[in-house]
Scaffold this motif. Structure first.
Motif, PDB file in Angstrom:
ATOM      1  N   MET A   1      41.945  18.343  28.682  1.00 41.19           N
ATOM      2  CA  MET A   1      42.703  19.364  29.366  1.00 41.19           C
ATOM      3  C   MET A   1      44.164  19.255  28.917  1.00 41.19           C
ATOM      4  N   ARG A   2      44.734  20.353  28.512  1.00 34.10           N
ATOM      5  CA  ARG A   2      46.124  20.395  28.068  1.00 34.10           C
ATOM      6  C   ARG A   2      47.054  20.472  29.271  1.00 34.10           C
ATOM      7  N   GLU A   3      48.118  19.713  29.245  1.00 32.72           N
ATOM      8  CA  GLU A   3      49.096  19.723  30.327  1.00 32.72           C
ATOM      9  C   GLU A   3      50.401  20.301  29.824  1.00 32.72           C
ATOM     10  N   THR A   4      51.099  20.967  30.706  1.00 29.41           N
ATOM     11  CA  THR A   4      52.388  21.553  30.396  1.00 29.41           C
ATOM     12  C   THR A   4      53.452  20.803  31.188  1.00 29.41           C
ATOM     13  N   THR A   5      54.546  20.475  30.538  1.00 31.25           N
ATOM     14  CA  THR A   5      55.644  19.807  31.225  1.00 31.25           C
ATOM     15  C   THR A   5      56.713  20.825  31.576  1.00 31.25           C
ATOM     16  N   MET A   6      57.105  20.823  32.839  1.00 30.40           N
ATOM     17  CA  MET A   6      58.110  21.764  33.339  1.00 30.40           C
ATOM     18  C   MET A   6      59.078  21.010  34.241  1.00 30.40           C
ATOM     19  N   GLN A   7      60.267  21.513  34.353  1.00 28.12           N
ATOM     20  CA  GLN A   7      61.201  21.021  35.358  1.00 28.12           C
ATOM     21  C   GLN A   7      60.712  21.508  36.716  1.00 28.12           C
ATOM     22  N   ILE A   8      61.051  20.778  37.766  1.00 28.70           N
ATOM     23  CA  ILE A   8      60.546  21.150  39.092  1.00 28.70           C
ATOM     24  C   ILE A   8      61.021  22.547  39.507  1.00 28.70           C
ATOM     25  N   ASP A   9      62.246  22.920  39.146  1.00 24.15           N
ATOM     26  CA  ASP A   9      62.729  24.262  39.477  1.00 24.15           C
ATOM     27  C   ASP A   9      61.946  25.333  38.727  1.00 24.15           C
ATOM     28  N   GLU A  10      61.573  25.055  37.484  1.00 19.82           N
ATOM     29  CA  GLU A  10      60.753  25.992  36.707  1.00 19.82           C
ATOM     30  C   GLU A  10      59.369  26.125  37.329  1.00 19.82           C
ATOM     31  N   MET A  11      58.810  24.999  37.747  1.00 18.72           N
ATOM     32  CA  MET A  11      57.494  25.012  38.383  1.00 18.72           C
ATOM     33  C   MET A  11      57.538  25.778  39.696  1.00 18.72           C
ATOM     34  N   ALA A  12      58.581  25.566  40.479  1.00 17.49           N
ATOM     35  CA  ALA A  12      58.726  26.279  41.751  1.00 17.49           C
ATOM     36  C   ALA A  12      58.811  27.786  41.519  1.00 17.49           C
ATOM     37  N   GLN A  13      59.577  28.183  40.534  1.00 19.61           N
ATOM     38  CA  GLN A  13      59.718  29.607  40.241  1.00 19.61           C
ATOM     39  C   GLN A  13      58.403  30.193  39.719  1.00 19.61           C
ATOM     40  N   ALA A  14      57.712  29.460  38.870  1.00 19.76           N
ATOM     41  CA  ALA A  14      56.457  29.947  38.280  1.00 19.76           C
ATOM     42  C   ALA A  14      55.342  30.088  39.311  1.00 19.76           C
ATOM     43  N   THR A  15      55.343  29.210  40.325  1.00 15.41           N
ATOM     44  CA  THR A  15      54.268  29.217  41.315  1.00 15.41           C
ATOM     45  C   THR A  15      54.626  29.913  42.615  1.00 15.41           C
TER      46      THR A  15
END
Length: 52
Positions: A1-15
Motif C-alpha cells: 500500500m502506497r502512503e502519502t506524506t502530508m503536513q497536518i494542516d494539509e491533511m486537515a484541509q484535504a479531509t
C-alpha cells in the motif's frame, strides 16, 4: 500500500477534519505520524493510507 506524506494542516484541509481530530486518530493508532526533526520542520507530517 502506497502512503502519502502530508503536513497536518494539509491533511486537515484535504479531509475537512480538524488538527485535533487528526491527532486523536493518531493517538488511537488510526493514523501514523512520522515526526520530523525540529530543525527541519516545526509541524510533523502525517501519513495518510488509502483507506482514509
Amino acid at each position: 500500500m502506497r502512503e502519502t506524506t502530508m503536513q497536518i494542516d494539509e491533511m486537515a484541509q484535504a479531509t475537512g477534519l480538524s488538527r485535533d481530530t487528526l491527532r486523536f486518530y493518531e493517538k488511537r493508532g488510526l493514523l501514523r505520524a512520522r515526526h520530523a526533526s525540529p530543525l527541519k520542520n516545526k509541524k510533523p507530517p502525517v501519513q495518510r493510507s488509502r483507506r482514509f
